[in-house]
Design an enzyme around this catalytic site. Structure first.
Site, PDB file in Angstrom:
ATOM      1  N   LEU A 186      40.300  42.291  43.028  1.00 40.47           N
ATOM      2  CA  LEU A 186      40.504  41.067  43.829  1.00 40.47           C
ATOM      3  C   LEU A 186      39.419  41.256  44.872  1.00 40.47           C
ATOM      4  CD1 LEU A 186      44.321  40.828  43.733  1.00 40.47           C
ATOM      5  CD2 LEU A 186      42.719  39.900  42.079  1.00 40.47           C
ATOM      6  N   ASP A 187      38.405  40.547  44.812  1.00 41.38           N
ATOM      7  CA  ASP A 187      37.303  40.832  45.857  1.00 41.38           C
ATOM      8  C   ASP A 187      37.583  39.950  46.987  1.00 41.38           C
ATOM      9  OD1 ASP A 187      34.489  41.178  46.558  1.00 41.38           O
ATOM     10  OD2 ASP A 187      34.541  39.102  46.618  1.00 41.38           O
TER      11      ASP A 187
END
Length: 587
Positions: A244-245
């Site tokens: 999850l950037d």
């Protein structure tokens, strides 16, 4: 009289738990309808799911796990698809060394080397196609990026927004230059708002990272639903770790720092819940390059991320190797909590980004940070800044390959670069958690100043594109630094994978020894194996007494790395400059 047993508390259904989370995120919407939409997005027709959620445990990973971090085009030859070359490299050089690979954003993009995505459902045609991704996923644990905070300003979503087309007309976060945005936490120095022309008139859109990366508005549930569909697409294509950037920034509220807000954590919990009901074993990894306590908050109560990046580790290892003292690394390690059951750290020293300095806040004194920065600059490295609330700038990250960063200490350059680098990477292998290694660390890649000049971006210094035939020639020559480093790291990773005491959740205790030694005691989950991992971070020979590390009498202790027998009450343990020892009773 038969003792009455308490009734077992009924397990909440997936839909009930979803509704509870959705009420926290979208309190003004019909959560029953929204819950059904979420299920349809993540579990479309034909997709099976578990009857019960996967319970938190330590069986999603093991001591066999190690991850390579790479771009899809880190290896090129001008003839073959880069993903084919990556597959060849993985099979020829890293089979049995790492079992996982993080291919950085492999989608069509316009900037930031993939993090300004134009199409989340396609593979960048300059790299290959989905079958090429599938082939790697068939042989290695595959990690992909969910770039969920922002999209490209030139992508279809933002173009539709500018034209006023539903549903994209409500996909992006708008604000006014008159709003109080002084408390917003920024990782960059560019202006936060950008004025754009739309079919509905001029609008100011929020840009956390750059003006080519337009922030999405998760207050619109359609944005969340779209990303759940994208997650499902990736899972169906073999992805088993979803990164999850920049997740910390996804929810904004005017007048607040707009980072780590409660709705952000609730969205992570929702994604974790869905993954726990998925038939496929999917691991959620959060990328939050922030101070340590903020980073650890994404474990939640064993109900958010399965894994978090250990962001404080890179600057502290860098400091230890440059200063010749493990004092601050040791102090931090002593205070680090073990990961909760069902959670794990991802340990690393280098990635596609620079060495973050924010995680060192409150850990390294300012004068020590300044000395590290000065040494990095002396080695040809660069420093990227971030804007501070209320004005001013502060070092955000150091841009340099980690191998080059090991070229000198505070004293200057010396002949210990390879030994110092191997010591730094062995620390990563020894700690509680899953080790991850950037391809340019594995290959001892030098700084690429030409790319910095050509592209005008500091991070390009650590994003070299190897000519694959040239690289293979280097790796086949035992006298090259590339062959020496890859060979030594591969040998240690193969050895590590056979030690149960290096399970990511095995017990860890930080040893209090000579300040030049960073040492941890690891014990396997079944308590059968102990390893005393000792790392000399200095250019001096250091002696440790066997009694100082509490070797148990009657056990046959030996150094896994050298094969040397170690006896309690015997000769003192000598560590040459930058030498590492894994002293074990088994293996």
């Amino acid at each position: 009289m038969t003792e009455l047993k308490p009734l077992r508390k009924p397990t909440q259904t997936l839909s009930v738990r979803l509704s509870e989370l959705l009420r926290q995120i979208y309190p003004d919407l019909n959560t029953d309808i929204l819950s059904s939409q979420v299920l349809d997005a993540f579990f479309p027709e034909g997709t099976g799911r578990r009857k019960r959620a996967r319970t938190p445990g330590n069986n999603l990973w093991s001591e066999h796990d190690a991850v390579l971090i790479t771009y899809g085009n880190s290896l090129m030859d001008g003839v073959h698809k880069p993903l084919d070359l990556l597959h060849d490299f993985l099979v020829e050089y890293l089979k049995g060394v790492v079992n996982g690979v993080h291919i950085l954003p492999f989608f069509p993009f316009t900037s930031d080397d993939g993090f300004a995505v134009t199409d989340y459902r396609a593979v960048n045609p300059t790299l290959g196609d989905w079958p090429d991704i599938n082939r790697i996923a068939d042989e290695f644990l595959l990690m992909s990026d969910l770039v969920l905070n922002h999209v490209s300003s030139q992508g279809a979503w933002f173009n539709a927004y500018r034209q006023g087309h539903a549903p994209y007309d409500r996909f992006f976060f708008e604000a006014s230059p008159e709003d109080d945005l002084s408390d917003v936490v920024r990782p960059r120095t560019t202006p936060l708002l950008q004025q754009v022309e739309t079919a509905n008139g001029p609008r100011h859109v929020w840009c956390t990272f750059s003006h080519d990366q337009i922030d999405l508005d998760f207050r619109n549930p359609e944005v969340l639903l779209e990303f759940l569909r994208i997650m499902r697409l990736h899972i169906d294509n073999g992805v088993r770790i979803i990164r999850l950037d920049a997740v910390a920034f996804i929810w904004k509220v005017i007048g607040t720092p707009s980072i780590h807000l409660p709705q952000t954590h609730a969205i992570v919990r929702l994604m974790r819940l869905l993954c726990d009901f998925a038939q496929e074993p999917v691991i959620l990894l959060t990328e939050t390059n922030v101070p340590n306590a903020e980073n650890l908050s994404y474990f939640g109560n064993r109900n958010e991320a399965h894994a978090v990046y250990n962001f404080t580790l890179p600057p502290l290892v860098l400091h230890a190797m440059m200063s010749g003292t493990a004092t601050y690394l040791n102090r931090w390690s002593t205070g680090m909590p073990p990961a909760q059951l069902g959670c794990a750290y991802l340990n690393f020293t280098a990635s596609h980004d620079g060495i973050g300095m924010r995680p060192a806040e409150g850990v390294l004194p300012e004068d020590e940070k300044a000395r590290v920065i000065d040494t990095v600059r002396d080695l040809g490295g660069l420093v990227s800044m971030r804007a501070l609330p209320g004005g001013g700038e502060s070092p955000y990250e150091l841009n340099i390959t980690f191998f080059e960063a090991m070229g000198a200490t505070y004293k200057g350059r010396d002949d210990y670069q390879v030994a110092r680098f191997l010591c730094s990477q062995t620390i990563v292998m020894s700690l509680e958690g899953i080790p991850a290694f950037y391809i340019h660390s594995m290959l001892a890649t030098p700084n690429d100043h030409d790319q910095v000049t050509r592209r005008g971006m500091n991070r390009a210094i650590n994003r070299h594109n190897w000519d694959y035939p040239h690289l293979k020639a280097l790796l086949h020559d035992p006298d090259t630094v590339q062959a020496q480093v890859l060979g030594a790291l591969s040998d240690r990773l193969r050895l590590r994978a056979r030690q149960s005491a290096f399970h990511p959740n095995a017990t860890q205790f930080t040893l209090q020894l000579d300040p030049r030694i960073f040492g941890v005691w690891r014990q396997s989950l079944d308590r059968h194996q102990s390893i005393f991992a000792l790392h000399n971070v200095s250019d001096e020979t250091v002696v440790v007494s066997p009694a100082a590390i509490n070797l148990i009498e009657g056990e046959g202790w030996h150094d896994l790395l050298s094969g040397e027998a170690i006896r309690n009450g015997g000769a003192e343990i000598v560590l040459a400059p930058y030498q590492c020892r894994w002293i074990s009773n088994r293996g």
